[in-house]
Structure formats: C-alpha cells, structure tokens
Design a protein around this motif. Structure first.
Motif, PDB file in Angstrom:
ATOM      1  N   ASP A 284       9.739  30.609  61.523  1.00  0.00           N
ATOM      2  CA  ASP A 284       8.646  31.220  62.287  1.00  0.00           C
ATOM      3  C   ASP A 284       8.938  32.660  62.686  1.00  0.00           C
ATOM      4  OD1 ASP A 284       7.167  28.856  62.168  1.00  0.00           O
ATOM      5  OD2 ASP A 284       8.125  28.056  63.970  1.00  0.00           O
ATOM      6  N   ALA A 285       9.980  33.266  62.122  1.00  0.00           N
ATOM      7  CA  ALA A 285      10.322  34.645  62.473  1.00  0.00           C
ATOM      8  C   ALA A 285       9.172  35.586  62.114  1.00  0.00           C
ATOM      9  CB  ALA A 285      11.594  35.071  61.755  1.00  0.00           C
ATOM     10  N   LEU A 286       8.954  36.584  62.961  1.00  0.00           N
ATOM     11  CA  LEU A 286       7.905  37.561  62.714  1.00  0.00           C
ATOM     12  C   LEU A 286       8.267  38.536  61.602  1.00  0.00           C
ATOM     13  CD1 LEU A 286       6.861  38.615  66.347  1.00  0.00           C
ATOM     14  CD2 LEU A 286       5.614  37.121  64.780  1.00  0.00           C
ATOM     15  N   GLN A 287       9.543  38.811  61.415  1.00  0.00           N
ATOM     16  CA  GLN A 287       9.961  39.929  60.586  1.00  0.00           C
ATOM     17  C   GLN A 287      10.044  39.583  59.106  1.00  0.00           C
ATOM     18  OE1 GLN A 287      13.455  42.007  62.770  1.00  0.00           O
ATOM     19  NE2 GLN A 287      13.182  39.986  63.701  1.00  0.00           N
ATOM     20  N   GLY A 288       9.327  40.363  58.316  1.00  0.00           N
ATOM     21  CA  GLY A 288       9.336  40.153  56.882  1.00  0.00           C
ATOM     22  C   GLY A 288      10.673  40.424  56.233  1.00  0.00           C
ATOM     23  N   ASP A 289      11.526  41.242  56.869  1.00  0.00           N
ATOM     24  CA  ASP A 289      12.817  41.566  56.261  1.00  0.00           C
ATOM     25  C   ASP A 289      13.733  40.353  56.135  1.00  0.00           C
ATOM     26  OD1 ASP A 289      12.120  44.137  55.807  1.00  0.00           O
ATOM     27  OD2 ASP A 289      13.578  45.062  57.139  1.00  0.00           O
ATOM     28  N   LEU A 290      13.386  39.248  56.782  1.00  0.00           N
ATOM     29  CA  LEU A 290      14.151  38.025  56.564  1.00  0.00           C
ATOM     30  C   LEU A 290      14.030  37.563  55.111  1.00  0.00           C
ATOM     31  CD1 LEU A 290      15.971  35.853  57.771  1.00  0.00           C
ATOM     32  CD2 LEU A 290      13.909  34.598  58.457  1.00  0.00           C
ATOM     33  N   ARG A 291      13.005  38.032  54.413  1.00  0.00           N
ATOM     34  CA  ARG A 291      12.838  37.673  52.998  1.00  0.00           C
ATOM     35  C   ARG A 291      13.963  38.241  52.132  1.00  0.00           C
ATOM     36  NH1 ARG A 291       7.087  39.817  51.782  1.00  0.00           N
ATOM     37  NH2 ARG A 291       7.934  39.687  49.654  1.00  0.00           N
ATOM     38  N   PHE A 292      14.804  39.090  52.688  1.00  0.00           N
ATOM     39  CA  PHE A 292      15.970  39.559  51.939  1.00  0.00           C
ATOM     40  C   PHE A 292      16.823  38.382  51.468  1.00  0.00           C
ATOM     41  CE2 PHE A 292      20.441  41.027  51.839  1.00  0.00           C
ATOM     42  CZ  PHE A 292      20.327  41.993  50.841  1.00  0.00           C
ATOM     43  N   VAL A 293      16.851  37.304  52.245  1.00  0.00           N
ATOM     44  CA  VAL A 293      17.670  36.160  51.813  1.00  0.00           C
ATOM     45  C   VAL A 293      17.106  35.524  50.546  1.00  0.00           C
ATOM     46  CG1 VAL A 293      18.523  35.726  54.150  1.00  0.00           C
ATOM     47  CG2 VAL A 293      16.495  34.472  53.317  1.00  0.00           C
TER      48      VAL A 293
ATOM     49  N   GLY B 200      21.976  34.153  43.305  1.00  0.00           N
ATOM     50  CA  GLY B 200      22.939  33.062  43.176  1.00  0.00           C
ATOM     51  C   GLY B 200      23.480  32.509  44.473  1.00  0.00           C
ATOM     52  N   ALA B 201      23.152  33.116  45.608  1.00  0.00           N
ATOM     53  CA  ALA B 201      23.630  32.602  46.887  1.00  0.00           C
ATOM     54  C   ALA B 201      22.856  31.347  47.285  1.00  0.00           C
ATOM     55  CB  ALA B 201      23.498  33.663  47.976  1.00  0.00           C
ATOM     56  N   GLU B 202      23.486  30.527  48.106  1.00  0.00           N
ATOM     57  CA  GLU B 202      22.797  29.379  48.690  1.00  0.00           C
ATOM     58  C   GLU B 202      22.194  29.799  50.019  1.00  0.00           C
ATOM     59  OE1 GLU B 202      25.400  26.076  49.109  1.00  0.00           O
ATOM     60  OE2 GLU B 202      25.612  25.746  46.952  1.00  0.00           O
ATOM     61  N   VAL B 203      20.926  29.520  50.198  1.00  0.00           N
ATOM     62  CA  VAL B 203      20.190  29.968  51.382  1.00  0.00           C
ATOM     63  C   VAL B 203      19.479  28.784  52.010  1.00  0.00           C
ATOM     64  CG1 VAL B 203      18.281  31.388  52.214  1.00  0.00           C
ATOM     65  CG2 VAL B 203      19.881  32.320  50.527  1.00  0.00           C
ATOM     66  N   GLU B 204      19.580  28.687  53.314  1.00  0.00           N
ATOM     67  CA  GLU B 204      18.855  27.650  54.061  1.00  0.00           C
ATOM     68  C   GLU B 204      18.186  28.297  55.269  1.00  0.00           C
ATOM     69  OE1 GLU B 204      19.755  23.667  56.744  1.00  0.00           O
ATOM     70  OE2 GLU B 204      21.231  24.312  55.249  1.00  0.00           O
ATOM     71  N   VAL B 205      16.862  28.258  55.293  1.00  0.00           N
ATOM     72  CA  VAL B 205      16.098  28.798  56.413  1.00  0.00           C
ATOM     73  C   VAL B 205      15.548  27.624  57.209  1.00  0.00           C
ATOM     74  CG1 VAL B 205      14.201  30.293  57.135  1.00  0.00           C
ATOM     75  CG2 VAL B 205      15.498  30.844  55.058  1.00  0.00           C
ATOM     76  N   GLY B 206      16.088  27.421  58.406  1.00  0.00           N
ATOM     77  CA  GLY B 206      15.669  26.311  59.253  1.00  0.00           C
ATOM     78  C   GLY B 206      14.616  26.737  60.256  1.00  0.00           C
ATOM     79  N   PRO B 207      14.289  25.854  61.197  1.00  0.00           N
ATOM     80  CA  PRO B 207      13.279  26.189  62.202  1.00  0.00           C
ATOM     81  C   PRO B 207      13.643  27.428  63.016  1.00  0.00           C
ATOM     82  CG  PRO B 207      13.722  23.840  62.198  1.00  0.00           C
ATOM     83  CD  PRO B 207      14.766  24.460  61.311  1.00  0.00           C
ATOM     84  N   ASP B 208      14.924  27.577  63.378  1.00  0.00           N
ATOM     85  CA  ASP B 208      15.302  28.735  64.193  1.00  0.00           C
ATOM     86  C   ASP B 208      16.666  29.300  63.820  1.00  0.00           C
ATOM     87  OD1 ASP B 208      16.868  26.711  65.135  1.00  0.00           O
ATOM     88  OD2 ASP B 208      16.207  26.847  67.225  1.00  0.00           O
ATOM     89  N   THR B 209      17.162  28.988  62.632  1.00  0.00           N
ATOM     90  CA  THR B 209      18.395  29.591  62.139  1.00  0.00           C
ATOM     91  C   THR B 209      18.265  29.846  60.637  1.00  0.00           C
ATOM     92  OG1 THR B 209      19.462  27.479  61.629  1.00  0.00           O
ATOM     93  CG2 THR B 209      19.877  28.413  63.820  1.00  0.00           C
ATOM     94  N   THR B 210      19.061  30.792  60.152  1.00  0.00           N
ATOM     95  CA  THR B 210      19.141  31.044  58.712  1.00  0.00           C
ATOM     96  C   THR B 210      20.610  31.090  58.322  1.00  0.00           C
ATOM     97  OG1 THR B 210      17.052  32.253  58.630  1.00  0.00           O
ATOM     98  CG2 THR B 210      18.607  32.662  56.846  1.00  0.00           C
ATOM     99  N   ARG B 211      20.933  30.414  57.217  1.00  0.00           N
ATOM    100  CA  ARG B 211      22.315  30.337  56.737  1.00  0.00           C
ATOM    101  C   ARG B 211      22.377  30.818  55.298  1.00  0.00           C
ATOM    102  NH1 ARG B 211      25.218  26.824  53.642  1.00  0.00           N
ATOM    103  NH2 ARG B 211      23.364  25.508  53.402  1.00  0.00           N
ATOM    104  N   VAL B 212      23.390  31.641  54.998  1.00  0.00           N
ATOM    105  CA  VAL B 212      23.641  32.092  53.628  1.00  0.00           C
ATOM    106  C   VAL B 212      25.094  31.781  53.290  1.00  0.00           C
ATOM    107  CG1 VAL B 212      23.832  34.093  52.093  1.00  0.00           C
ATOM    108  CG2 VAL B 212      21.881  33.897  53.660  1.00  0.00           C
ATOM    109  N   ARG B 213      25.299  31.203  52.105  1.00  0.00           N
ATOM    110  CA  ARG B 213      26.648  30.933  51.613  1.00  0.00           C
ATOM    111  C   ARG B 213      26.810  31.521  50.224  1.00  0.00           C
ATOM    112  NH1 ARG B 213      29.920  27.506  48.714  1.00  0.00           N
ATOM    113  NH2 ARG B 213      28.157  26.337  47.830  1.00  0.00           N
TER     114      ARG B 213
END
Length: 413
Positions: free
Chosen positions: A250-259, A266-279
């Motif tokens: 639900d983040a307002l900022q479009g720059d989160l789409r960088f993930v 090739g990175a693993e990405v998980e965008v949750g309700p209120d956290t984002t994880r990159v591995r």
C-alpha cells in the motif's frame, strides 16, 4: 538478516508540509524526514509566518488557509526543488509581496512551465534575473482559479504545485497536461490531498480540483522508497538479504517499483503488506527497462549495471538531465572513470558488463546526493571508491554513510 531503517520520504514530507500549512487547524506530521531539503522547506514556511513546533519524531504545523501570516518575506529555498517550486505557489494564494531565491545549483534548474501557468491564472510573478529561473517575486492577491494548460514533461513537480494550489483558489482548477513524467509522484500528490480533505479527480489528460481548502490531520510519513533503492541494490549485488519495514503493497511511492527491476535481473523480491524484502541470488542479468516513471532510481541501476552478465539499457529518462545535475551524463562519466563501457543518447544510457572496475576511483558528485548514494553500491564490489563531496547526502539522508556501512557489515561486506 539486516533490517534497514530508512528515513521518511522527502517527497511525502514536502507535500505534507504544504498541505499542513494550508489546512484549517493544527496538523501533526509523524516521522518526517529531517534533512537539508525538508528543513529548508520548513524554514521557508516560517519565513512566510507559519508556526512549526518540532519534537524528535513529529512536526506540528499551524495551518493558515488564508495564506502567509506576513505581508512581505524573503525566502531562501537552498537546493530544494520542492521548496523552490511549491512555496511560491503557496504564497500566490495569500496577500503580500514574497521574494524567493535559491542556491546556484537550484537557480540553474528550470521553473518556466510552472510560472507560465501561474501567470495564466492571473498571478503577478516576475523573474528577477533570468526568465524561467530563480530568483523571483510574487505579488499575491489570491488566485481566482479556472482553466490552465501545463507542460509537465520536464518535471511532475510543476503539476503537483498546481494541484496543491487548487483547493486554495476561489473557484477551483481545471488543469490540462500536454506532457507528463513521473506519474507515480502525481499519484502521491492526489492521494495526500484527499487525506487532507480535498477533492481532486483525473480524466485522461485533465485534472479537476474543487475549491474548499484542506482540513488538518495527523499524518504519518512512510520511509523514502528512492533511498531504499540503494539498500535493495546492495542486497542484490552481494547475495545478501535486506528488509525495509514501512514500505509494502500500500506504499504511496512509485519508486518502490525499483524492486521489480531487481527481480527481472534475478533477485528474489517479496513485497508484503508493510515490508519489502530483497535477496540476492548471485546472478544479475542484463535488462532493457523504461524508467520514465521511476527515474530517481536510474542512477541506482546505472551504478549496479557493470556487474550484470549482459548489457543494461535504461530508456526514457531525458528528465534526469535537469535534476540536481545532468544525472544521465554524470552516471556515464563516473562509470567510464571506473573503466566501464557506456553509451548514451538523448534519453537513454546503456552500460556493458565489466569484468573488473578500476579500484581507488574518485566519483564526481556534482553536489548531487544521488551520485554518492548510488556509487556507494558500486563500492561494495570495487574497493577504494571515494567521493569529491561525500557530505552532499545531507540533502536527503544526513546519516547515509553510517547507515550504509552498518548495513553492509550485516551483509558480510
């Protein structure tokens, strides 16, 4: 697993300060960004007569729907583009004479499309030296409203400034946009306006803003997604893992789409309700990507690009040439200094894979905070990188170097 505590969004803090200053009542901003840009914005509001109370985690702003509390003021906007573009627009809704100036860097950045639109709405605005640039003087007597045409092809901030003004006009605004970059930033604006009680709608190229002002509220500032991009990139490059709380679906900022870009590489990405994880997975593939809507993260990808297995081509980023510096050419120049092969066009940059970059290279920052933070990521794989102006990160993240060093220790670097 490192958790990155990212400071508040610069874009959201600036908009919230405008909205709070224009609202009827006292607004509390929770966890606003404290940096040179946002402090400059707050200082500008105080010069216009607004009262701001500060605690370590909040700002309380006394709103003035009728405009500035003083009839005359001189405001210095520092390096802040939002300050330099939003505050003259806010002042136009009041009554008095207000002069605005900015740093040499900000004086070079264009303002013309916005000031032409304000003049078309009847605002008495004069550029004191160079047409379309700071310094300028606004002789304000309120804004009636009406129809206006705007070219926002250089910066979405021109449209944001007019949208924010809309509820303060006597009859509202109908804005037709002929070109527009960075659409997600406009969506931040309209969402925040609604949170402060305004009515704004979009129909294709036309934005309609109703009169009626804003109401005060308590508003929490989410972490800065552009700043988070350096930490996500660090995980992707090193094979580590980074979690950023406060940024989720639900983040307002479009720059989160960088993930999403990192996921394509090739990175693993998980965008949750209120956290984002990159591995990181140990692989970074080449990619061709249009970054028109997330162009503030273009330098992050460019600085990461030499380590990809194939070419990285970033397209539709002409507007990055009129930021704090010509970011497209600054990235290209620094990558070449590092020994990478780079080709550029008017609105694109392509970086070829490099088996090894040149250690001990000094990065030319041009006073641009994003050059420092982006090439700090490069430094995770190329030793001895330094910066000619490391302190320019104070613009958005004064503690960046300490925070990034702590994170990279957690990544095992």
């Amino acid at each position: 697993m490192p958790v990155a505590d990212i400071p508040g969004s610069k874009s959201i803090t600036a908009r919230a300060l405008f909205l709070a200053a224009a609202a009827d009542g006292v607004t509390t901003l929770v966890r606003p960004l404290r940096s040179d840009d946002t402090e400059g914005f707050a200082e500008g509001l105080e010069r216009l007569g607004h009262r701001i109370g500060r605690t370590p985690d909040t700002w309380r702003i006394d709103g003035r729907p009728e405009g500035p509390a003083v009839e005359e003021a001189d405001v210095y906007c520092r390096d802040g583009a939002t300050t330099a573009r939003f505050l003259p627009t806010l002042a136009a809704a009041g009554h008095g004479t207000y002069r605005f100036d900015a740093s040499p860097q900000m004086r070079r950045r264009p303002l013309g499309p916005l000031t032409r639109a304000l003049r078309d709405l009847g605002v008495d605005l004069r550029h004191d030296e160079r047409e379309g640039h700071h310094p300028l003087t606004v002789r304000a007597c309120g804004v009636e409203g009406g129809d206006v045409v705007l070219d926002a092809g250089q910066s979405s901030q021109y449209l944001t400034a007019l949208l924010l003004l809309g509820p303060l006009t006597r009859t509202g605004l109908r804005i037709r946009v002929t070109d527009l970059v960075s659409v997600p930033y406009v969506e931040i604006t309209t969402a925040m306006m609604r949170a402060f009680g305004a009515r704004v709608e979009r129909d294709g190229e036309v934005f309609v803003v109703e009169p009626g002002g804003y109401r005060a509220t308590t508003y929490a500032i989410e972490p800065d997604a552009s700043t988070a991009s350096y930490f996500f990139a660090a995980a992707a490059l090193t094979g580590g893992e980074v979690t950023v709380p406060g940024l989720g679906k639900d983040a307002l900022q479009g720059d989160l789409r960088f993930v999403e870009v990192l996921a394509r590489m090739g990175a693993e990405v998980e965008v949750g309700p209120d956290t984002t994880r990159v591995r990181g997975t140990g692989e970074l593939r080449g990619i061709t990507v249009n970054m028109r809507d997330i162009s503030d993260t273009m330098p992050t990808l460019a600085a990461l690009a030499p380590y990809a297995t194939g070419p990285v081509r970033i397209e539709d980023v002409a507007n990055t040439r009129v930021k704090e510096c010509d970011r497209l050419e600054a990235c290209a120049e620094n990558l070449r200094r590092l020994g990478a092969e780079v080709v550029t066009g008017e609105d694109w940059i392509e970086v070829r894979p490099a088996a090894r970059l040149r250690p001990g290279t000094e990065i030319r920052t041009y006073g641009d905070h994003r050059m420092v933070m982006s090439f700090a990521v490069t430094g995770l794989r190329t030793p001895g990188i330094s910066f000619d102006d490391p302190g320019c990160v104070r613009k958005t993240f004064p503690d960046f170097h300490e925070a990034f060093a702590e994170l990279t220790r957690g990544l095992g670097q």
